[in-house]
Design an enzyme around this catalytic site. Sequence first.
Site, short mmCIF file in Angstrom:
data_model
loop_
_atom_site.label_atom_id
_atom_site.label_comp_id
_atom_site.label_asym_id
_atom_site.label_seq_id
_atom_site.Cartn_x
_atom_site.Cartn_y
_atom_site.Cartn_z
N LYS A 182 0.86 -1.18 0.00
CA LYS A 182 0.00 0.00 0.00
C LYS A 182 0.90 1.24 0.00
O LYS A 182 1.85 1.33 0.78
CB LYS A 182 -0.89 -0.01 1.24
CG LYS A 182 -2.05 0.96 1.18
CD LYS A 182 -3.10 0.64 2.25
CE LYS A 182 -4.34 1.53 2.09
NZ LYS A 182 -5.41 1.16 3.06
N GLU A 193 -18.82 -5.74 10.71
CA GLU A 193 -19.80 -5.01 11.53
C GLU A 193 -20.84 -5.96 12.13
O GLU A 193 -21.26 -5.77 13.27
CB GLU A 193 -20.47 -3.92 10.69
CG GLU A 193 -19.57 -2.73 10.36
CD GLU A 193 -18.66 -2.98 9.17
OE1 GLU A 193 -18.75 -4.05 8.54
OE2 GLU A 193 -17.83 -2.08 8.88
N ARG A 220 -25.05 -2.43 7.82
CA ARG A 220 -24.70 -3.83 7.49
C ARG A 220 -25.05 -4.77 8.63
O ARG A 220 -25.09 -5.98 8.46
CB ARG A 220 -23.21 -3.89 7.15
CG ARG A 220 -22.79 -5.21 6.63
CD ARG A 220 -21.53 -5.21 5.84
NE ARG A 220 -21.72 -4.84 4.44
CZ ARG A 220 -20.72 -4.87 3.56
NH1 ARG A 220 -19.50 -5.21 3.97
NH2 ARG A 220 -20.90 -4.55 2.30
C1 LIG Z 1 -18.43 -2.35 5.30
C2 LIG Z 1 -17.27 -1.39 5.37
N1 LIG Z 1 -16.68 -1.16 6.56
C3 LIG Z 1 -15.66 -0.30 6.66
C4 LIG Z 1 -15.21 0.38 5.54
C5 LIG Z 1 -14.10 1.41 5.68
N2 LIG Z 1 -12.93 1.01 4.89
C6 LIG Z 1 -12.67 1.51 3.70
S1 LIG Z 1 -11.28 0.89 3.01
C7 LIG Z 1 -10.99 -0.09 4.37
C8 LIG Z 1 -9.81 -0.99 4.44
C9 LIG Z 1 -9.86 -1.96 3.30
O1 LIG Z 1 -8.71 -2.79 3.37
P1 LIG Z 1 -8.31 -3.62 2.08
O2 LIG Z 1 -9.50 -4.29 1.55
O3 LIG Z 1 -7.17 -4.45 2.46
O4 LIG Z 1 -7.92 -2.50 1.01
P2 LIG Z 1 -6.58 -1.62 0.95
O5 LIG Z 1 -6.97 -0.26 1.51
O6 LIG Z 1 -5.54 -2.30 1.77
O7 LIG Z 1 -6.22 -1.55 -0.50
C10 LIG Z 1 -12.00 0.10 5.31
C11 LIG Z 1 -12.05 -0.56 6.63
C12 LIG Z 1 -15.86 0.14 4.32
N3 LIG Z 1 -15.51 0.80 3.19
N4 LIG Z 1 -16.88 -0.75 4.26
#
Ligand SMILES: Cc1ncc(C[n+]2csc(CCOP(=O)(O)OP(=O)(O)O)c2C)c(N)n1
Length: 649
Positions: free
Chosen positions: A290, A376, A404
């Site tokens: 990242k 969640e 959710r």
């Molecule tokens: C249901 C839900 N909960 C929380 C979030 C907040 N959120 C956005 S990106 C993220 C992290 C995602 O991690 P990953 O899938 O590994 O993607 P990366 O940012 O590492 O590319 C979170 C928790 C979300 N978008 N959707």
Amino acid sequence: MGRPGTDSRTPLLDQLQGPASLRNLNDDDALKQIADELRTELLDAVSVTGGHLGAGLGVVELTVALHAVFDTPNDRLIWDVGHQAYPHKILTDRRDRIRTLRQGGGLSGFTRRSESEYDPFGAAHSSTSISAALGMAVARDAKGEQRNVIAVIGDGSMSAGMAYEAMNNAGAMASRLIVVLNDNDMSIAPPVGAMSAYLSRLISSRPYRSLRHLVRDVTAMMPSPVARAAKKAEEYARGFVTGGTLFEEMGFSYVGPIDGHNLDHLLPVLRNVRDWRDPGPILVHVVTEKGHGYAPAAQTADKLHAVARFDVVTGTQVKATPAAPSYTAVFGRALVAEAEADPLVVGITAAMPSGTGIDAFAKRFPDRTFDVGIAEQHAVTFAAGLAAEGMKPFCAIYSTFLQRAYDQVIHDVAIQSLPVRFAIDRAGLVGADGATHAGSFDIGYLGMVPGIVIMAPADEAELMHMVATAAAIDDRPSAVRYPRGEGTGAALPARGEPLEIGRGRIIREGGGPIAILSLGTRLQESLKAAEELDALGLRTTVADARFAKPLDAALVDRLAREHEVLIVIEEGAIGGFGSHVLHHLAVSGALDAGLKIRPMVLPDRFIDHDTPAAQYEAAALNAAHIVATALTALGTSRHEAGLKPSLVG
Ligand SMILES: Cc1ncc(C[n+]2csc(CCOP(=O)(O)OP(=O)(O)O)c2C)c(N)n1
Ligand SMILES: CC(=O)[C@@H](O)[C@H](O)COP(=O)(O)O
Ligand SMILES: [Mg+2]
């Protein structure tokens, strides 16, 4: 990667006419250069717009490879969450608009069907991509069409139950489906959970496969089960204890791990996977970093997940100094104060420690903090289990993400009247994240749940009192909903004082024909409106409801009895607080006396990304709108009232 103008090579990105021209290049070296130029363009654009940066930086090579190998948009490419899709947008007909990202009328910060044919599915809430991709694959087969369907999902998003529901279904079906697991060992914060640990073991136990191994692995999967059996036999011969990865146990073929920044590996493997014709799903495990390719990202804990405008050379962000602490920070402070007084208080977050303020709690009480990952539904029922055993769980989840876990709120918490405390951040409009993240519905979706206590603070001091109130409610669920962003600068107590449940308060006695009953932070605008109405001789009463549920019926009845016009205002969708007030007054017969009641709620539509100020104007919930609504109800125009014309008539 060279900075703009420093790369001596002839620019190629400018010459591209969409992904098809990537595919026509037939020149892998050119693709590497395009990846470098794409990263530079991404940095330059986001330095101007702000937004999500780290995730996009980490998938630059993967994005180029996917569009170079697959026949997009006929091949469907679905990005999970979509916050990493800025490079995808630059490559797919939106480079000219990329600097309008997350601005009114501009590009969305996530994928969106209405924005481009290259966005086959909208996203923003995580872990939906495999389900949507499987649906598209089954539709393809049902219609006898030919295409690949590819879901790109992050390791963090793999912690949500929905991803397993989808894999469980896909693994038992013959539909060809490609899942690219983008494993950068990061969520917003460092990842948590057993899946994260498993992926780390998987990567360490299987160092980057050599290209030969990778091609052989994919080849071995291609022709028939016989080759697969031979491969399995070889693996057993080599002493593999299990049949392979978790994904293979779930019916997926597995390829990886692959260096997601190495196009020499990505391209041949994705080409093989593209041409793979065996039935069933395949998971390609890609390892990325990242924030890759941008030194300032490596130096920050969250790898520049989200940034304000910044200087590309130094990485220094341009952040306005807030005039007051954020509601999030005040919540964290309030929870710490409650936890210092009561060892039963614990804090829960679903992968959003910094966004919810639970990180401040974690610093003080690491052993009483639980980050359950992006989960969640689990977070809510986990909290219910804690409450069932006498703990005092504060479950801190954004309003939009709590959607959710709605069944868990009703089935696991409310029916059993378990004292889970919901700290609902981002309640109301959220600005640049737009409609997918707006906290518009929580008063509505919680307000119909029997027994729950719902509070909305008018300012950050009230928030502390409401956290204390929730801490003291041990016989039923309670919720405090508060907005994104900074507070009013109100003086803060060291610790909140519990409020009398179901009691609102009169802020200013008017004595005239108009009363305004406000829930939450619209109180500030209500007071401004009252000042304006006063100036017209219409001395206006203003009350702060404090509680959406239980309703302060005595307060509502008094306002109805003593005034000709009652405005009821909330930063929430139709079906919320105003509906409860209307319901009460209708049932009690108070409306029969001719009260002119005007609920003011968010418009009954999704409000797109924009600045918060523009969104509030679009939502018509500002002082000028309150004044106009009151005067219209009274039967007086602004002109007759001697008011200067307003935008709202
Ligand atoms: C249901 C839900 N909960 C929380 C979030 C907040 N959120 C956005 S990106 C993220 C992290 C995602 O991690 P990953 O899938 O590994 O993607 P990366 O940012 O590492 O590319 C979170 C928790 C979300 N978008 N959707
Ligand atoms: C992509 C995502 O869902 C989160 O990063 C979200 O954008 C955070 O919102 P805040 O910026 O309000 O914390
Ligand atoms: Mg990740």
